[in-house]
Design a protein around this motif. Structure first.
Motif, PDB file in Angstrom:
ATOM      1  N   THR A  59     -35.327 -46.601 -55.160  1.00 14.27           N
ATOM      2  CA  THR A  59     -36.701 -46.359 -55.600  1.00 14.27           C
ATOM      3  C   THR A  59     -36.918 -44.866 -55.843  1.00 14.27           C
ATOM      4  O   THR A  59     -37.515 -44.470 -56.850  1.00 14.27           O
ATOM      5  N   ALA A  60     -36.442 -44.047 -54.929  1.00 13.14           N
ATOM      6  CA  ALA A  60     -36.576 -42.593 -55.080  1.00 13.14           C
ATOM      7  C   ALA A  60     -35.902 -42.125 -56.362  1.00 13.14           C
ATOM      8  O   ALA A  60     -36.449 -41.287 -57.093  1.00 13.14           O
ATOM      9  N   GLU A  61     -34.749 -42.673 -56.652  1.00 11.92           N
ATOM     10  CA  GLU A  61     -34.041 -42.287 -57.876  1.00 11.92           C
ATOM     11  C   GLU A  61     -34.858 -42.642 -59.119  1.00 11.92           C
ATOM     12  O   GLU A  61     -34.970 -41.836 -60.043  1.00 11.92           O
ATOM     13  N   MET A  62     -35.456 -43.812 -59.129  1.00  9.16           N
ATOM     14  CA  MET A  62     -36.232 -44.251 -60.298  1.00  9.16           C
ATOM     15  C   MET A  62     -37.418 -43.345 -60.571  1.00  9.16           C
ATOM     16  O   MET A  62     -37.837 -43.191 -61.721  1.00  9.16           O
ATOM     17  N   LEU A  63     -37.985 -42.750 -59.525  1.00  6.42           N
ATOM     18  CA  LEU A  63     -39.177 -41.917 -59.679  1.00  6.42           C
ATOM     19  C   LEU A  63     -38.867 -40.418 -59.624  1.00  6.42           C
ATOM     20  O   LEU A  63     -39.782 -39.600 -59.527  1.00  6.42           O
ATOM     21  N   ASP A  64     -37.602 -40.067 -59.676  1.00  3.66           N
ATOM     22  CA  ASP A  64     -37.186 -38.658 -59.606  1.00  3.66           C
ATOM     23  C   ASP A  64     -37.688 -37.961 -58.350  1.00  3.66           C
ATOM     24  O   ASP A  64     -38.048 -36.776 -58.381  1.00  3.66           O
ATOM     25  N   MET A  85     -26.540 -38.967 -51.507  1.00  2.00           N
ATOM     26  CA  MET A  85     -25.680 -37.850 -51.921  1.00  2.00           C
ATOM     27  C   MET A  85     -25.310 -37.991 -53.391  1.00  2.00           C
ATOM     28  O   MET A  85     -25.352 -37.015 -54.145  1.00  2.00           O
ATOM     29  N   GLY A  86     -24.963 -39.198 -53.789  1.00  2.00           N
ATOM     30  CA  GLY A  86     -24.591 -39.448 -55.173  1.00  2.00           C
ATOM     31  C   GLY A  86     -25.734 -39.222 -56.148  1.00  2.00           C
ATOM     32  O   GLY A  86     -25.507 -38.931 -57.326  1.00  2.00           O
ATOM     33  N   LYS A  87     -26.953 -39.349 -55.667  1.00  2.00           N
ATOM     34  CA  LYS A  87     -28.142 -39.169 -56.514  1.00  2.00           C
ATOM     35  C   LYS A  87     -28.750 -37.778 -56.365  1.00  2.00           C
ATOM     36  O   LYS A  87     -29.713 -37.447 -57.044  1.00  2.00           O
ATOM     37  N   GLY A  88     -28.215 -36.966 -55.452  1.00  2.00           N
ATOM     38  CA  GLY A  88     -28.745 -35.615 -55.251  1.00  2.00           C
ATOM     39  C   GLY A  88     -30.114 -35.586 -54.605  1.00  2.00           C
ATOM     40  O   GLY A  88     -30.934 -34.720 -54.899  1.00  2.00           O
ATOM     41  N   ILE A  89     -30.368 -36.542 -53.705  1.00  2.58           N
ATOM     42  CA  ILE A  89     -31.660 -36.642 -53.019  1.00  2.58           C
ATOM     43  C   ILE A  89     -31.495 -36.164 -51.578  1.00  2.58           C
ATOM     44  O   ILE A  89     -30.660 -36.691 -50.841  1.00  2.58           O
ATOM     45  N   ALA A  90     -32.275 -35.173 -51.182  1.00  2.00           N
ATOM     46  CA  ALA A  90     -32.236 -34.682 -49.803  1.00  2.00           C
ATOM     47  C   ALA A  90     -32.779 -35.754 -48.869  1.00  2.00           C
ATOM     48  O   ALA A  90     -33.698 -36.498 -49.225  1.00  2.00           O
ATOM     49  N   VAL A  91     -32.210 -35.816 -47.662  1.00  2.00           N
ATOM     50  CA  VAL A  91     -32.630 -36.809 -46.668  1.00  2.00           C
ATOM     51  C   VAL A  91     -32.877 -36.094 -45.351  1.00  2.00           C
ATOM     52  O   VAL A  91     -32.014 -35.376 -44.851  1.00  2.00           O
TER      53      VAL A  91
END
Length: 114
Positions: A59-64, A85-91
């Protein structure tokens, strides 16, 4: 506010994405229902949630969304972290409840995304 400042305010732990710590964020959205995030969180750059499954990252990926903060001590598993990690989203993860975390960030100037 930067992701690092959010991490400090929430006494959160970086699980992935410390290299994104200087990224500025303007809006935050909180929900445990990803359908609500999809419907109302279009302007957010950070997602605060207690839901801990791969759909959160998708979901986070879809909404940038650039950062996911898990509340209530929830910890994503290795598969979720690898996906982020693959999407470059901090956690990040914090022990605070969602209401408290949102209030703390609001008090420091962040606003909702809807």
């Amino acid at each position: 506010m930067t992701i690092r400042e959010m991490q400090e305010v929430l006494d959160a732990k970086f699980l992935y994405g410390e290299e994104l710590e200087d990224l500025d964020v303007e809006f935050v959205f909180s929900a445990d229902m990803m359908s609500d995030v999809l419907a109302y969180g279009s302007k957010c750059s950070v997602l605060i949630t207690g839901l801990c499954n791969p759909q959160v990252v998708r979901t986070a990926e879809m909404l940038d969304i650039v950062c996911i903060i898990f509340v209530r001590g929830k910890m994503p598993d290795e598969n979720m972290l690898a996906l982020a990690m693959g999407k470059g989203i901090a956690v990040l993860a914090t022990d605070h409840y969602m209401f408290t975390a949102c209030g703390m960030l609001y008090e420091h100037g962040l606003r909702g995304g809807a």
